[in-house]
Design a protein around this motif. Structure first.
Motif, PDB file in Angstrom:
ATOM      1  N   THR A 156      32.933  34.459 -18.849  1.00 28.61           N
ATOM      2  CA  THR A 156      31.919  34.336 -17.174  1.00 28.61           C
ATOM      3  C   THR A 156      30.884  35.662 -17.353  1.00 28.61           C
ATOM      4  N   ASP A 157      31.377  36.625 -18.297  1.00 31.16           N
ATOM      5  CA  ASP A 157      30.357  37.879 -17.851  1.00 31.16           C
ATOM      6  C   ASP A 157      29.773  37.545 -18.996  1.00 31.16           C
ATOM      7  N   ASN A 158      28.671  38.657 -19.386  1.00 31.69           N
ATOM      8  CA  ASN A 158      27.222  38.965 -19.741  1.00 31.69           C
ATOM      9  C   ASN A 158      28.027  39.275 -21.594  1.00 31.69           C
ATOM     10  N   MET A 159      27.522  38.570 -22.592  1.00 31.65           N
ATOM     11  CA  MET A 159      27.744  38.990 -23.958  1.00 31.65           C
ATOM     12  C   MET A 159      26.969  39.692 -24.569  1.00 31.65           C
ATOM     13  N   VAL A 160      27.545  40.860 -24.933  1.00 31.44           N
ATOM     14  CA  VAL A 160      26.542  41.662 -25.498  1.00 31.44           C
ATOM     15  C   VAL A 160      26.605  41.862 -27.310  1.00 31.44           C
ATOM     16  N   VAL A 217      29.354  21.518 -39.297  1.00 28.73           N
ATOM     17  CA  VAL A 217      29.794  22.782 -38.463  1.00 28.73           C
ATOM     18  C   VAL A 217      30.419  23.360 -38.647  1.00 28.73           C
ATOM     19  N   PHE A 218      30.344  24.753 -38.794  1.00 26.29           N
ATOM     20  CA  PHE A 218      31.538  25.356 -38.443  1.00 26.29           C
ATOM     21  C   PHE A 218      31.238  26.150 -37.072  1.00 26.29           C
ATOM     22  N   GLU A 219      32.272  27.395 -36.630  1.00 26.12           N
ATOM     23  CA  GLU A 219      32.135  27.885 -36.198  1.00 26.12           C
ATOM     24  C   GLU A 219      32.677  29.385 -35.939  1.00 26.12           C
ATOM     25  N   TYR A 220      32.622  29.992 -35.529  1.00 30.92           N
ATOM     26  CA  TYR A 220      33.189  31.735 -36.056  1.00 30.92           C
ATOM     27  C   TYR A 220      34.217  31.866 -34.292  1.00 30.92           C
ATOM     28  N   LYS A 221      34.386  31.995 -33.346  1.00 29.95           N
ATOM     29  CA  LYS A 221      35.248  32.608 -31.811  1.00 29.95           C
ATOM     30  C   LYS A 221      34.597  34.458 -32.588  1.00 29.95           C
ATOM     31  N   VAL A 222      33.721  35.097 -31.545  1.00 28.78           N
ATOM     32  CA  VAL A 222      33.914  36.023 -31.097  1.00 28.78           C
ATOM     33  C   VAL A 222      33.940  37.185 -29.796  1.00 28.78           C
ATOM     34  N   SER A 223      34.087  37.739 -29.603  1.00 27.90           N
ATOM     35  CA  SER A 223      34.417  38.688 -28.681  1.00 27.90           C
ATOM     36  C   SER A 223      34.973  40.298 -28.892  1.00 27.90           C
ATOM     37  N   GLY A 224      34.056  40.955 -27.826  1.00 30.02           N
ATOM     38  CA  GLY A 224      34.667  42.377 -27.395  1.00 30.02           C
ATOM     39  C   GLY A 224      35.776  43.019 -28.001  1.00 30.02           C
ATOM     40  N   GLU A 225      36.919  42.181 -27.608  1.00 31.47           N
ATOM     41  CA  GLU A 225      37.752  42.171 -27.882  1.00 31.47           C
ATOM     42  C   GLU A 225      38.354  42.603 -28.949  1.00 31.47           C
ATOM     43  N   LYS A 226      38.247  41.750 -30.105  1.00 34.56           N
ATOM     44  CA  LYS A 226      38.041  42.218 -31.011  1.00 34.56           C
ATOM     45  C   LYS A 226      37.273  42.783 -32.213  1.00 34.56           C
ATOM     46  N   GLY A 253      19.349  30.836 -30.353  1.00 35.15           N
ATOM     47  CA  GLY A 253      19.119  30.561 -31.876  1.00 35.15           C
ATOM     48  C   GLY A 253      18.699  29.564 -32.398  1.00 35.15           C
ATOM     49  N   ASN A 254      19.612  28.616 -32.967  1.00 33.44           N
ATOM     50  CA  ASN A 254      19.376  28.077 -33.313  1.00 33.44           C
ATOM     51  C   ASN A 254      18.115  27.829 -34.230  1.00 33.44           C
ATOM     52  N   HIS A 255      18.174  28.453 -35.177  1.00 41.59           N
ATOM     53  CA  HIS A 255      16.983  29.147 -36.272  1.00 41.59           C
ATOM     54  C   HIS A 255      17.440  29.029 -37.997  1.00 41.59           C
ATOM     55  N   TRP A 256      17.177  29.226 -38.509  1.00 45.34           N
ATOM     56  CA  TRP A 256      17.513  29.570 -40.152  1.00 45.34           C
ATOM     57  C   TRP A 256      16.371  30.334 -40.634  1.00 45.34           C
ATOM     58  N   HIS A 257      16.359  30.665 -42.125  1.00 50.15           N
ATOM     59  CA  HIS A 257      15.920  32.209 -42.832  1.00 50.15           C
ATOM     60  C   HIS A 257      15.705  31.467 -44.415  1.00 50.15           C
ATOM     61  N   HIS A 258      15.063  31.914 -44.520  1.00 49.85           N
ATOM     62  CA  HIS A 258      15.076  31.607 -45.935  1.00 49.85           C
ATOM     63  C   HIS A 258      15.564  32.428 -46.996  1.00 49.85           C
ATOM     64  N   THR A 259      14.966  33.853 -46.579  1.00 49.97           N
ATOM     65  CA  THR A 259      15.329  34.576 -46.852  1.00 49.97           C
ATOM     66  C   THR A 259      16.246  36.600 -46.450  1.00 49.97           C
ATOM     67  N   LYS A 260      15.769  36.175 -45.260  1.00 52.21           N
ATOM     68  CA  LYS A 260      16.573  37.353 -44.541  1.00 52.21           C
ATOM     69  C   LYS A 260      17.837  37.001 -43.599  1.00 52.21           C
ATOM     70  N   VAL A 261      18.282  37.639 -43.772  1.00 57.38           N
ATOM     71  CA  VAL A 261      20.113  37.876 -43.472  1.00 57.38           C
ATOM     72  C   VAL A 261      20.173  39.168 -42.249  1.00 57.38           C
ATOM     73  N   GLU A 262      21.481  38.562 -41.649  1.00 54.09           N
ATOM     74  CA  GLU A 262      21.962  39.501 -40.298  1.00 54.09           C
ATOM     75  C   GLU A 262      23.099  39.462 -40.722  1.00 54.09           C
ATOM     76  N   LYS A 263      23.434  40.281 -39.930  1.00 57.68           N
ATOM     77  CA  LYS A 263      24.602  40.023 -38.426  1.00 57.68           C
ATOM     78  C   LYS A 263      24.929  40.390 -37.628  1.00 57.68           C
ATOM     79  N   PHE A 264      25.904  40.236 -36.800  1.00 58.52           N
ATOM     80  CA  PHE A 264      26.112  40.030 -35.560  1.00 58.52           C
ATOM     81  C   PHE A 264      27.644  40.564 -34.724  1.00 58.52           C
ATOM     82  N   LEU A 265      27.197  41.677 -34.212  1.00 57.71           N
ATOM     83  CA  LEU A 265      28.658  41.792 -34.287  1.00 57.71           C
ATOM     84  C   LEU A 265      28.152  41.563 -32.130  1.00 57.71           C
ATOM     85  N   VAL A 266      29.756  41.012 -31.803  1.00 57.93           N
ATOM     86  CA  VAL A 266      30.127  41.147 -30.346  1.00 57.93           C
ATOM     87  C   VAL A 266      30.732  42.069 -29.677  1.00 57.93           C
ATOM     88  N   VAL A 267      29.601  43.179 -29.088  1.00 60.56           N
ATOM     89  CA  VAL A 267      31.090  44.787 -28.310  1.00 60.56           C
ATOM     90  C   VAL A 267      31.375  43.962 -27.126  1.00 60.56           C
TER      91      VAL A 267
END
Length: 368
Positions: free
Chosen positions: A343-347, A315-324, A285-299
């Motif tokens: 320690t594993d690949n994040m999807v 800077v704001f942070e959000y932890k994400v996990s396939g467990e939740k 990442g390390n980028h931003w958008h003027h109009t485009k929006v996205e949704k991320f779901l770590v599975v």
């Protein structure tokens, strides 16, 4: 309630039978050409309602039209009359009954037999003069242009058209079945002719264009417009004709040392869905958008999504996990990154509200 369906193994019959089986209050009696006359007579007299869908439309000799469409109907009616039965009957006919051809004449004669039974036995009778019905389980290269073209285009086979500007009228099998069952369950008192709604009118040129778009969608990743009810139903029908060894298709995985990024679906109305795989310790990442929006779901895996509003330092942070499973909204005006802290690949399944366009990417690189 015992429901008898003649022509139970045909296109419409099979769809109707399978839907009726989902209702626990019905016992479905299936009759088809492989049943004997004795079996037919025995089962007809048990029925509380009859869907009469059996008929002949592609005989070896012309005389079979009258035998299969009229005589068979008469046999059922005479059996009911002789046993003083007034069982309600719904019969599928055809718009061909309005035409002066052997098939149409036989269907109209069968209709008349049924209508006369309604008068003689004071029974409820319903006749549906069906338009061209399309949907799953229809036999290709027989008497359905939709089944034939879906089947042939899915297999890369030739199709033949005499007039691409010809307009055809179609009704969808699930709408037919829904209407049939509604008529039976409503116990309506009005006898006679009924129609299916909605009907769809389309030129053969547009019809073929849609099917070819469906086929190429595996390459372009473009889904058809699912807000169009006809397109949605035709797409479902097309997929039902895929060869059984061709349900799977490959995607273009863009891989590097960080992992991979793979587009899955593109649609001008709903945007784009992709799958991002990040290796341990990798930041994307390390980028931003003027109009485009996205949704991320770590599975699968775990990580952190970071945000910083452009022009500010916090800077704001959000932890994400396939467990939740939690969805992270990516608003415009915030540079953002996603870091694999596990320690594993994040999807991550990613959705963007617009299809990526290299000429106007609306993606500005800036460190969080």
């Amino acid at each position: 309630m015992k429901i008898l369906v003649t022509g139970a193994k045909g296109f419409i019959g099979r769809n109707l039978v399978e839907r009726l089986k989902t209702f626990k209050e019905y016992e479905v009696i299936e009759i088809d050409r492989d049943n004997s006359k004795e079996e037919l007579e025995k089962e007809v007299l048990k029925a509380d309602f009859i869907f009469h869908l059996a008929g002949i439309n592609r005989p070896l000799i012309e005389e079979e039209f009258m035998d299969g469409n009229v005589k068979f109907t008469k046999d059922i009616i005479e059996l009911l009359i002789s046993n003083k039965k007034n069982i309600p009957i719904l019969m599928s006919s055809s718009i061909q009954a309005e035409l002066d051809n052997p098939y149409g004449v036989s269907k109209k004669a069968a209709e008349q037999v049924l209508l006369e039974y309604g008068i003689r036995a004071k029974a409820k009778v319903y006749v549906y003069r069906l338009q061209n019905v399309f949907g799953k389980w229809c036999r290709p290269n027989y008497n359905s242009v939709v089944a034939t073209f879906c089947n042939n285009i899915a297999r890369g086979q030739d199709i033949w058209i005499s007039d691409i500007h010809k307009e055809i009228t179609l009704v969808y099998i699930d709408d037919v079945v829904k209407s049939f069952i509604h008529t039976m369950r409503s116990n309506r008192t009005t006898n006679g002719y009924l129609t299916i709604s909605p009907e769809y009118k389309i030129t053969l040129e547009r019809f073929i264009e849609l099917l070819k778009d469906f086929k190429s969608g595996r390459i372009t990743l473009r889904l058809p417009d699912m807000s169009d009810e006809f397109v949605k139903k035709l797409y479902s029908t097309y997929l039902s004709y895929l060869p059984e060894d061709d349900f799977k298709y490959s995607l273009d995985m863009k891989t590097d040392y960080r992992g991979s990024f793979t587009e899955v679906i593109r649609n001008l109305n709903m945007g784009q869905i992709s799958v991002n795989i990040s290796r341990p310790g990798i930041t994307k990442g390390n980028h931003w958008h003027h109009t485009k929006v996205e949704k991320f779901l770590v599975v699968s895996g775990s990580g952190i999504v970071k945000f910083r509003k452009i022009g500010e330092k916090e800077v704001f942070e959000y932890k994400v996990s396939g467990e939740k499973l939690e969805v992270i909204d990516i608003p415009p005006g915030y540079t953002h990154s996603i870091i694999n802290t596990g320690t594993d690949n994040m999807v991550t399944v990613m959705w963007a509200n617009e299809v990526f366009n290299e000429e106007t990417p609306d993606t500005i690189f800036q460190e969080v």
